[in-house]
Design a protein around this motif. Structure first.
Motif, PDB file in Angstrom:
ATOM      1  N   GLN A  70       0.922  -1.300   0.164  1.00  0.00           N
ATOM      2  CA  GLN A  70      -0.109   0.013  -0.062  1.00  0.00           C
ATOM      3  C   GLN A  70       0.846   1.234   0.136  1.00  0.00           C
ATOM      4  N   ALA A  71       0.042   2.518  -0.142  1.00  0.00           N
ATOM      5  CA  ALA A  71       0.729   3.613  -0.053  1.00  0.00           C
ATOM      6  C   ALA A  71       1.123   3.931   1.442  1.00  0.00           C
ATOM      7  N   ALA A  72       2.129   4.885   1.428  1.00  0.00           N
ATOM      8  CA  ALA A  72       2.518   5.275   2.827  1.00  0.00           C
ATOM      9  C   ALA A  72       1.506   6.106   3.633  1.00  0.00           C
ATOM     10  N   ASP A  73       0.827   6.645   2.855  1.00  0.00           N
ATOM     11  CA  ASP A  73      -0.605   7.424   3.427  1.00  0.00           C
ATOM     12  C   ASP A  73      -1.775   6.591   3.120  1.00  0.00           C
ATOM     13  N   ALA A  74      -1.912   5.409   3.166  1.00  0.00           N
ATOM     14  CA  ALA A  74      -3.048   4.668   3.087  1.00  0.00           C
ATOM     15  C   ALA A  74      -4.028   4.938   4.351  1.00  0.00           C
TER      16      ALA A  74
ATOM     17  N   LEU B 285       2.767  -3.327   4.007  1.00  0.00           N
ATOM     18  CA  LEU B 285       3.852  -3.195   3.574  1.00  0.00           C
ATOM     19  C   LEU B 285       3.823  -1.882   2.523  1.00  0.00           C
ATOM     20  N   THR B 286       4.608  -0.763   3.152  1.00  0.00           N
ATOM     21  CA  THR B 286       4.638   0.374   2.388  1.00  0.00           C
ATOM     22  C   THR B 286       5.525   0.096   1.004  1.00  0.00           C
ATOM     23  N   VAL B 287       4.682   0.364  -0.074  1.00  0.00           N
ATOM     24  CA  VAL B 287       5.729   0.242  -1.314  1.00  0.00           C
ATOM     25  C   VAL B 287       5.811   1.576  -2.290  1.00  0.00           C
ATOM     26  N   TYR B 288       5.131   2.462  -1.956  1.00  0.00           N
ATOM     27  CA  TYR B 288       5.112   3.708  -2.547  1.00  0.00           C
ATOM     28  C   TYR B 288       4.718   4.940  -1.924  1.00  0.00           C
ATOM     29  N   CYS B 289       4.845   5.966  -1.946  1.00  0.00           N
ATOM     30  CA  CYS B 289       4.294   7.369  -1.662  1.00  0.00           C
ATOM     31  C   CYS B 289       3.934   7.960  -2.735  1.00  0.00           C
ATOM     32  N   LYS B 290       2.646   8.760  -2.376  1.00  0.00           N
ATOM     33  CA  LYS B 290       2.099   9.446  -3.327  1.00  0.00           C
ATOM     34  C   LYS B 290       2.767  10.785  -3.121  1.00  0.00           C
ATOM     35  N   LYS B 291       3.078  11.409  -4.048  1.00  0.00           N
ATOM     36  CA  LYS B 291       3.421  13.045  -4.017  1.00  0.00           C
ATOM     37  C   LYS B 291       2.579  13.843  -4.805  1.00  0.00           C
ATOM     38  N   ASN B 292       2.246  14.769  -4.370  1.00  0.00           N
ATOM     39  CA  ASN B 292       1.713  15.908  -5.113  1.00  0.00           C
ATOM     40  C   ASN B 292       2.677  16.632  -5.963  1.00  0.00           C
ATOM     41  N   ARG B 293       2.314  16.967  -7.332  1.00  0.00           N
ATOM     42  CA  ARG B 293       3.154  17.784  -8.187  1.00  0.00           C
ATOM     43  C   ARG B 293       2.795  19.102  -8.212  1.00  0.00           C
ATOM     44  N   ARG B 294       3.390  19.760  -7.890  1.00  0.00           N
ATOM     45  CA  ARG B 294       3.157  21.383  -7.888  1.00  0.00           C
ATOM     46  C   ARG B 294       3.185  21.830  -9.626  1.00  0.00           C
TER      47      ARG B 294
END
Length: 142
Positions: A26-30, A47-56
């Motif tokens: 799952q994402a880090a901020d699931a 299991l944290t497998v990715y992080c969602k990042k905001n794109r400015r």
């Protein structure tokens, strides 16, 4: 409804199960809905497998959004809503979205925009692009 982990947790057939060993990438901020719903019945390893990042976006792109150059804003996920709003200061993004018709791909995204105080004009009857397009075409023009 079954397209999400929360949907699976509520599925009648799955709610009767016990004792599975489940690995949940799952994402880090699931949001943790699945773990909360089934953790007491199953051995769950997250299991944290990715992080969602905001794109400015560039200042020019944000300025175009502020000038309401769109009849609709389409969102395909709660993350897209959050990433969009990250481009604005304070309540500015919410204010802009309140002046624009919103279309969302499904109930999860509809619930997220509602939680933010917004309303979707179109909510796809199924979480797929065809259902979203059908909803857009059936929506009355302003």
């Amino acid at each position: 409804k079954m397209a999400t982990s929360a949907g699976l947790a509520k599925c009648p057939e799955f709610t009767r199960t016990r004792g599975f060993k489940i690995l949940l990438p799952q994402a880090a901020d699931a949001r943790g809905e699945f773990a909360a719903a089934v953790g007491h019945r199953h051995q769950l390893t997250s299991l944290t497998v990715y992080c969602k990042k905001n794109r400015r976006q560039s200042d020019k792109a944000v300025a175009e959004l502020k000038n309401k150059n769109a009849d609709w804003v389409l969102f395909f996920s709660p993350s897209a809503v959050d990433s969009f709003l990250a481009n604005f200061e304070g309540e500015e993004g919410i204010t802009l979205l309140k002046k624009t018709r919103l279309a969302v791909i499904g109930q999860t995204t509809a619930a997220h925009v509602k939680m933010l105080g917004l309303a979707a004009t179109v909510v796809a009857k199924r979480p797929d692009v065809g259902a979203l397009v059908t909803g857009l075409l059936m929506s009355p023009a302003d």
